[in-house]
Design an enzyme around this catalytic site. Sequence first.
Site, PDB file in Angstrom:
ATOM      1  N   LYS A 173       0.844  -1.198   0.000  1.00 62.40           N
ATOM      2  CA  LYS A 173       0.000   0.000   0.000  1.00 62.40           C
ATOM      3  C   LYS A 173       0.879   1.248   0.000  1.00 62.40           C
ATOM      4  CE  LYS A 173      -3.709  -0.545   2.535  1.00 62.40           C
ATOM      5  NZ  LYS A 173      -4.271  -0.808   3.869  1.00 62.40           N
ATOM      6  N   ARG A 180      -3.211   3.123   8.580  1.00 58.72           N
ATOM      7  CA  ARG A 180      -3.534   1.986   7.719  1.00 58.72           C
ATOM      8  C   ARG A 180      -2.398   0.975   7.706  1.00 58.72           C
ATOM      9  NH1 ARG A 180      -4.602   4.602   1.967  1.00 58.72           N
ATOM     10  NH2 ARG A 180      -5.849   2.704   1.726  1.00 58.72           N
ATOM     11  N   GLY A 190      -8.102  -6.835   3.855  1.00 61.56           N
ATOM     12  CA  GLY A 190      -8.969  -6.874   5.026  1.00 61.56           C
ATOM     13  C   GLY A 190      -8.442  -7.690   6.190  1.00 61.56           C
ATOM     14  N   MET A 241      -5.810  -7.072   8.081  1.00 60.57           N
ATOM     15  CA  MET A 241      -5.283  -6.301   9.202  1.00 60.57           C
ATOM     16  C   MET A 241      -6.132  -5.048   9.385  1.00 60.57           C
ATOM     17  SD  MET A 241      -1.284  -6.973   8.919  1.00 60.57           S
ATOM     18  CE  MET A 241      -1.186  -6.268   7.317  1.00 60.57           C
ATOM     19  N   ARG A 293      -3.478  -1.453  -6.470  1.00 59.34           N
ATOM     20  CA  ARG A 293      -2.677  -2.685  -6.404  1.00 59.34           C
ATOM     21  C   ARG A 293      -3.103  -3.562  -7.565  1.00 59.34           C
ATOM     22  NH1 ARG A 293      -5.734  -4.658  -0.969  1.00 59.34           N
ATOM     23  NH2 ARG A 293      -7.791  -4.442  -1.816  1.00 59.34           N
ATOM     24  N   HIS A 308     -16.243  -8.168   1.052  1.00 57.36           N
ATOM     25  CA  HIS A 308     -15.240  -9.092   1.576  1.00 57.36           C
ATOM     26  C   HIS A 308     -15.435 -10.490   0.997  1.00 57.36           C
ATOM     27  CE1 HIS A 308     -13.692 -11.982   4.567  1.00 57.36           C
ATOM     28  NE2 HIS A 308     -12.649 -11.161   4.546  1.00 57.36           N
ATOM     29  N   ARG A 325      -3.116 -47.380 -15.311  1.00 59.01           N
ATOM     30  CA  ARG A 325      -3.052 -48.374 -14.228  1.00 59.01           C
ATOM     31  C   ARG A 325      -4.003 -49.513 -14.579  1.00 59.01           C
ATOM     32  NH1 ARG A 325      -4.369 -43.441 -12.317  1.00 59.01           N
ATOM     33  NH2 ARG A 325      -2.910 -42.319 -10.978  1.00 59.01           N
ATOM     34  N   ARG A 353       1.179 -49.677 -17.219  1.00 61.17           N
ATOM     35  CA  ARG A 353       1.853 -50.285 -16.076  1.00 61.17           C
ATOM     36  C   ARG A 353       1.217 -51.639 -15.798  1.00 61.17           C
ATOM     37  NH1 ARG A 353       1.394 -47.507 -10.319  1.00 61.17           N
ATOM     38  NH2 ARG A 353      -0.723 -48.299 -10.460  1.00 61.17           N
ATOM     39  N   GLU A 389      10.659 -46.127  -8.015  1.00 55.09           N
ATOM     40  CA  GLU A 389       9.813 -45.759  -6.873  1.00 55.09           C
ATOM     41  C   GLU A 389      10.493 -46.026  -5.540  1.00 55.09           C
ATOM     42  OE1 GLU A 389       5.511 -47.058  -7.839  1.00 55.09           O
ATOM     43  OE2 GLU A 389       6.827 -48.460  -8.886  1.00 55.09           O
ATOM     44  N   SER A 394      10.221 -44.082 -15.465  1.00 53.91           N
ATOM     45  CA  SER A 394       9.155 -43.167 -15.075  1.00 53.91           C
ATOM     46  C   SER A 394       9.151 -43.118 -13.552  1.00 53.91           C
ATOM     47  CB  SER A 394       7.812 -43.663 -15.610  1.00 53.91           C
ATOM     48  OG  SER A 394       6.775 -42.814 -15.156  1.00 53.91           O
ATOM     49  N   GLY A 441       7.705 -42.830 -10.173  1.00 57.01           N
ATOM     50  CA  GLY A 441       6.419 -42.871  -9.486  1.00 57.01           C
ATOM     51  C   GLY A 441       6.610 -42.083  -8.206  1.00 57.01           C
ATOM     52  N   THR A 442       6.370 -40.782  -8.285  1.00 55.80           N
ATOM     53  CA  THR A 442       6.786 -39.918  -7.174  1.00 55.80           C
ATOM     54  C   THR A 442       5.922 -40.094  -5.924  1.00 55.80           C
ATOM     55  OG1 THR A 442       5.558 -38.113  -8.181  1.00 55.80           O
ATOM     56  CG2 THR A 442       7.927 -38.194  -8.587  1.00 55.80           C
ATOM     57  N   ASN A 443       4.732 -40.688  -6.057  1.00 58.00           N
ATOM     58  CA  ASN A 443       3.953 -40.943  -4.831  1.00 58.00           C
ATOM     59  C   ASN A 443       4.690 -41.963  -3.964  1.00 58.00           C
ATOM     60  OD1 ASN A 443       2.096 -39.384  -6.116  1.00 58.00           O
ATOM     61  ND2 ASN A 443       0.659 -41.038  -6.543  1.00 58.00           N
ATOM     62  N   ASP A 444       5.005 -43.102  -4.582  1.00 55.62           N
ATOM     63  CA  ASP A 444       5.712 -44.128  -3.817  1.00 55.62           C
ATOM     64  C   ASP A 444       7.129 -43.701  -3.470  1.00 55.62           C
ATOM     65  OD1 ASP A 444       4.190 -46.369  -3.006  1.00 55.62           O
ATOM     66  OD2 ASP A 444       3.922 -46.924  -5.118  1.00 55.62           O
ATOM     67  N   CYS A 446       5.211 -39.775 -13.164  1.00 52.31           N
ATOM     68  CA  CYS A 446       3.790 -40.069 -13.291  1.00 52.31           C
ATOM     69  C   CYS A 446       3.059 -40.007 -11.948  1.00 52.31           C
ATOM     70  CB  CYS A 446       3.578 -41.422 -13.956  1.00 52.31           C
ATOM     71  SG  CYS A 446       4.269 -42.783 -13.026  1.00 52.31           S
ATOM     72  N   TYR A 490       9.213 -35.644 -19.805  1.00 50.63           N
ATOM     73  CA  TYR A 490       7.781 -35.363 -19.718  1.00 50.63           C
ATOM     74  C   TYR A 490       7.317 -35.483 -18.267  1.00 50.63           C
ATOM     75  CZ  TYR A 490       7.021 -40.410 -19.261  1.00 50.63           C
ATOM     76  OH  TYR A 490       7.038 -41.695 -18.808  1.00 50.63           O
TER      77      TYR A 490
HETATM   78  P1  ADP Z   1      -7.627  -2.367   3.653  1.00 52.54           P
HETATM   79  O1  ADP Z   1      -6.218  -2.773   3.600  1.00 52.54           O
HETATM   80  O2  ADP Z   1      -8.462  -3.189   4.518  1.00 52.54           O
HETATM   81  O3  ADP Z   1      -8.194  -2.109   2.289  1.00 52.54           O
HETATM   82  P2  ADP Z   1      -7.236   0.471   3.880  1.00 52.54           P
HETATM   83  O4  ADP Z   1      -6.090   0.966   4.659  1.00 52.54           O
HETATM   84  O5  ADP Z   1      -7.092   0.489   2.419  1.00 52.54           O
HETATM   85  O6  ADP Z   1      -7.647  -0.952   4.411  1.00 52.54           O
HETATM   86  O7  ADP Z   1      -8.460   1.345   4.306  1.00 52.54           O
HETATM   87  C1  ADP Z   1      -9.753   0.972   3.969  1.00 52.54           C
HETATM   88  C2  ADP Z   1     -10.525   2.148   3.407  1.00 52.54           C
HETATM   89  O8  ADP Z   1     -10.519   3.235   4.297  1.00 52.54           O
HETATM   90  C3  ADP Z   1      -9.970   2.704   2.139  1.00 52.54           C
HETATM   91  O9  ADP Z   1     -10.390   1.988   1.030  1.00 52.54           O
HETATM   92  C4  ADP Z   1     -10.549   4.084   2.122  1.00 52.54           C
HETATM   93  O10 ADP Z   1     -11.847   4.056   1.588  1.00 52.54           O
HETATM   94  C5  ADP Z   1     -10.588   4.420   3.570  1.00 52.54           C
HETATM   95  N1  ADP Z   1      -9.465   5.282   3.876  1.00 52.54           N
HETATM   96  C6  ADP Z   1      -8.239   4.943   4.300  1.00 52.54           C
HETATM   97  N2  ADP Z   1      -7.466   6.023   4.453  1.00 52.54           N
HETATM   98  C7  ADP Z   1      -8.227   7.083   4.133  1.00 52.54           C
HETATM   99  C8  ADP Z   1      -8.001   8.481   4.068  1.00 52.54           C
HETATM  100  N3  ADP Z   1      -6.823   9.011   4.361  1.00 52.54           N
HETATM  101  N4  ADP Z   1      -9.021   9.278   3.684  1.00 52.54           N
HETATM  102  C9  ADP Z   1     -10.219   8.728   3.386  1.00 52.54           C
HETATM  103  N5  ADP Z   1     -10.497   7.442   3.413  1.00 52.54           N
HETATM  104  C10 ADP Z   1      -9.512   6.618   3.779  1.00 52.54           C
HETATM  105 MG    MG Z   2      -7.619  -0.878   0.994  1.00 56.34          MG
HETATM  106 MG    MG Z   3      -9.536  -2.960   6.402  1.00 57.25          MG
END
Ligand code: ADP
Ligand code: MG
Ligand code: MG
Length: 893
Positions: A25, A96, A105, A107, A346, A462, A572, A628, A753, A772, A774-777, A839, A859
Amino acid sequence: MKLVRQFGGGAAEGRASDKALLGGKGANLAEMASLGLPVPPGFTITTEVCRHVMAHGAGKYPDGLDGEVADALKQVEALTKATFGDPGHPLLVSVRSGAPASMPGMMDTILNLGLNDDTVAGLAQRSGNPRFAWDCYRRFVAMYGEVVMGVVAPSEHEELAFDRILDDVKRKHRANRDQDLGEAALREAVALFKAEIKRATGTAFPDDVRAQLWGAIGAVFASWNNPRADYYRKLHGISAAMGTAVNVQAMVFGNLGDDCATGVAFTRNPATGTAELYGEFLTNAQGEDVVAGVRTPEQIAALAAKLPEAHAELVRVAKLLEDHFRDMQDLEFTVQAGQLFMLQTRTGKRTGKAMVKIAVDMVAEGKLTPRDAVLRIDPAKLDEVLHPTIDPKARPPAIAKGLPASPGAAIGRVVFTATAAAEWAQRGESVVLVRTDTSPEDIHGMKAASGILTSRGGMTSHAAVVARGMGKCCVTSCTSLRVDAAKRTAAFVGGGQERKIKEGDTLTLDGSTGEVFLGSAPLVPAQLGSELGTLMEWVDSFRRLKVRTNADTPSDARTARSFGAEGIGLCRTEHMFFQPERILAVREMILAGDEAGRRAALAKILPMQRTDFAELFRVMDGLPVTIRLLDPPLHEFLPHGTAEIEEVAAALGKPAQAIAAKVAELTEANPMLGHRGCRLAITFPEIYEIQTRAIGEAAAEVSAAGVAVHPEIMIPLVMVPEELRRLRALVARTFEAAVGSAQIAYTIGTMIELPRACVVADQIAAHADFFSFGTNDLTQTTYGLSRDDAGRFLSAYVEGGVLPSDPFSVLDPEGVGALIELAVRGGRGVVPGLKVGICGEHGGDPSSVGFCHRAGLDYVSCSPFRVPIARVAAARAALIEQGKDQNPVETKK
Ligand code: ADP
Ligand code: MG
Ligand code: MG
């Protein structure tokens, strides 16, 4: 080294390539800021600080961090002309998390930090919008209470206290939706939230903004090791050692009024790959509202009508970022008073189908070369494209329809909690997880489920994002669905009707249309699109390794050929024995007291095997077919239990006692290392003799009909060269007698094997036309680990990090791999150009295929559905070896 890096105001102290230090990020915020895009200013505390905290304990920061943070904050104040903690013109920030690898989501993020009873008044006054100021405040207190102070929901079935309080406030003030709450109601909510924090934690909510900031920073670092982040990392093989960065960024507000919005967008459709700006937004909302599924958001196209300038700017920025990174981007944005701000970009997660289409389209658009496109493909993800879908000709009427959040079909029994999903799946049940919406705590249940259905949330909720990442079928925003998780029931309502379902009922989901069906709908194999065909042409032009299939039946062989198999690497023969009309003859053979009796029974099996082989040869039409000879211990074919023994006795006209005695006689303490493989033919040569005759006669018959035939006869489980020398002579003699005057090019080889066979491979090669593995065995015997028993403890090894992965899924390059390399060297030292393949199940695992390429194998052979995966993996291995791409997943500038 600097612990804090600044971004904003058209410049940044970092780049997209600094992900290890700044997290994904932070690195991309820096990149966007340097590109001159509208990014609110802020700074990133590096992952180095997280590692320091992990080593020294929570709150123990490296020297100088305080000062660096204070300086960075001053710069943000200068750029925003607001001051942190200033009641007149307060700066608010978000704190963040952001790890080097994307963990959506997983953390915690805190918004609107810097508010207290004084600054909220300042914010109200400056914005001229007290309702807005208090909306920010109530959000902040709830987030801070949850994330930093640890106020949690009492149980999986119950709401978080803050949600419950807010619902009560809404009810009291007759507000339907969050945005209907007025200033007075929001003030009430804040007071109640604070009281709840005090009650639940014994500590008061901090008014001091600096204490708030450091509390939040500490919480983000701590969240790196929370259980759901931990689980997510295990699932995706992400190292726990690298740590997360913390981003502190000036807030922009999507909740100032109706000319404000918050949203997420993909530069292409992440489910289908179609080139269109795709996403969702909510007006007058903030942050996670879109993702959390609190309200059902609107499609991005609607933004053009509501906020045309911001929409046009978003279209421009999206194209710029996609072109810059040369890949589909997942964007997070906020519109404040009509003006667009970018908060994240991203590489977008996508379905297997979208992955293929985007790669091929971007080549057509001149943005990627075919090489780049192949290196972009995650071979394992192709699996989804090859999955069955609901039979269009036998589609039952749908009971409900939601959004097609992640494609494919899922059939399973309904469960309402993640815990139930995990438990039922553990018992071998296929389950559909049905919820109002999902949150990161549900991840283990989502992983266990075959499909996910939610009543709320959109295409970027999510549930949708995580399901797409897992390649799992998912339907969201099924608005007619009402879930009562506590009662373990749900209902589909609509048209004045109500259809109830309860835990254990069966549902079918179609993740490609969003439809939901009661009961189980019929499935058909996947239809491969033209994009996949194009991609596969490139793949085949890059790879050196051939890809064959493990197929025991003509229908498997046909499927595999349609997926591009270049031969059968393992047929087989024993699987042909289990059909009801044959098993009796096989049992008769086993029960026979002498060779004459065995030959009489084998004579019944001969024509059946001949038909099987002839059909396989016809399907493979000139491609090599490795057969086989019999491998499992004979007792596997005998009946077990009194009832079954009596049935067989009656059918064979033998006393049940005699059969029971034979079962007892053949029982082995350790069948994996018992009387099996070529050991059977050393004692009963007539078994291999009859099988070889069947192969030879089938080859002659099919070849006489004008079909080219290439049988490769394979002798399993050789431990000493003498076994192979004897059996080779038997097979060659028998085969030649069987084909008579027909000219059939055939070969005789062995499966490797056993570790001993690897060590003496040079001696074995003297009698072999091919090896060939036979990587399981070979994995079982190298590790001394029985596949049948290891299940009970192997997962503990993998989860505990004692083993990097399950060696039965991912070929162990250091041990098993070293033995393979030894055997290849030994064999080819005696027979230059000796044909060598594998195989075992590993033939369809991308990393194992990579190993086989590097080990110089000819192969790999894998199950039919994995053939395309192996082809892509082989091409990628070849391209990576060419060395130009050190890091194929990273975007190149
Ligand atoms: P996650 O990694 O869970 O996506 P983010 O750090 O991206 O968490 O934050 C989630 C949301 O919070 C962002 O998508 C954005 O909408 C909002 N957000 C984060 N920082 C700001 C900011 N400085 N101003 C406005 N909205 C923010
Ligand atoms: Mg985000
Ligand atoms: Mg979040």
